[in-house]
Design a protein around this motif. Structure first.
Motif, PDB file in Angstrom:
ATOM      1  N   HIS A  95       0.820  -1.276   0.068  1.00  0.00           N
ATOM      2  CA  HIS A  95       0.115  -0.031   0.097  1.00  0.00           C
ATOM      3  C   HIS A  95       0.747   1.364   0.102  1.00  0.00           C
ATOM      4  CE1 HIS A  95      -2.896  -2.841   1.803  1.00  0.00           C
ATOM      5  NE2 HIS A  95      -3.505  -2.467   0.834  1.00  0.00           N
ATOM      6  N   ASN A 126      -1.904   3.501  11.121  1.00  0.00           N
ATOM      7  CA  ASN A 126      -2.497   3.014   9.956  1.00  0.00           C
ATOM      8  C   ASN A 126      -2.144   1.471   9.620  1.00  0.00           C
ATOM      9  OD1 ASN A 126      -2.963   5.355   8.401  1.00  0.00           O
ATOM     10  ND2 ASN A 126      -0.907   5.807   9.211  1.00  0.00           N
ATOM     11  N   LYS A 132      -2.361  -1.134   6.326  1.00  0.00           N
ATOM     12  CA  LYS A 132      -1.705  -0.967   5.274  1.00  0.00           C
ATOM     13  C   LYS A 132      -0.490  -2.078   5.241  1.00  0.00           C
ATOM     14  CE  LYS A 132      -2.547   3.742   4.370  1.00  0.00           C
ATOM     15  NZ  LYS A 132      -1.971   5.087   4.203  1.00  0.00           N
TER      16      LYS A 132
END
Length: 131
Positions: free
Chosen positions: A4, A48, A51
């Motif tokens: 990602h 995050n 990801k």
């Protein structure tokens, strides 16, 4: 491996500028985030967690160096999808041995990063396009 984002973790802004351009030339359409130390990168990863990351990690940095980053993130390795490449100007054999032994370190790369090396990474690790 579906990536990602690419993380470039290095405290040298000139090096980051050059390395980012080289990475962009081979990994088109990927988001590249740059961090000046391991601590800010870990904070970003924690925020995050869903990801998948391809990480180019320098060893010698202030606040949190590359080895400290690897130790800190190893505790959470089952929560994150990480592929870490140590990217350094260090030619110290002990650094090379530590990189080979570390469970998260995929390879020891010497600066400057070259397109040929990035092509090999894409091929060897089956890196697919970003979302």
């Amino acid at each position: 491996m579906k990536i990602h984002e690419i993380l470039l973790i290095d405290d040298d802004s000139v090096t980051n500028f050059v390395q980012k351009k080289v990475i962009e030339s081979e990994f088109e359409n990927f988001s590249i985030e740059v961090f000046q130390n391991g601590l800010t990168a870990i904070d970003y990863i924690h925020k995050n967690p869903k990801k998948s990351y391809l990480i180019f990690l320098d060893i010698n940095m202030p606040v949190m160096n590359g080895w400290e980053f690897l130790e800190a993130i190893t505790n959470d390795k089952y929560f994150y999808n990480l592929k870490v490449f140590i990217l350094t100007s260090s030619l110290d054999l002990s650094d090379m041995r530590m990189a080979e032994k570390h469970q998260l370190g995929s390879s020891f790369l010497v600066k400057p990063l070259k397109r040929e090396v990035l092509k090999e990474i894409k091929l060897n690790y089956g890196v697919k396009n970003a979302i």
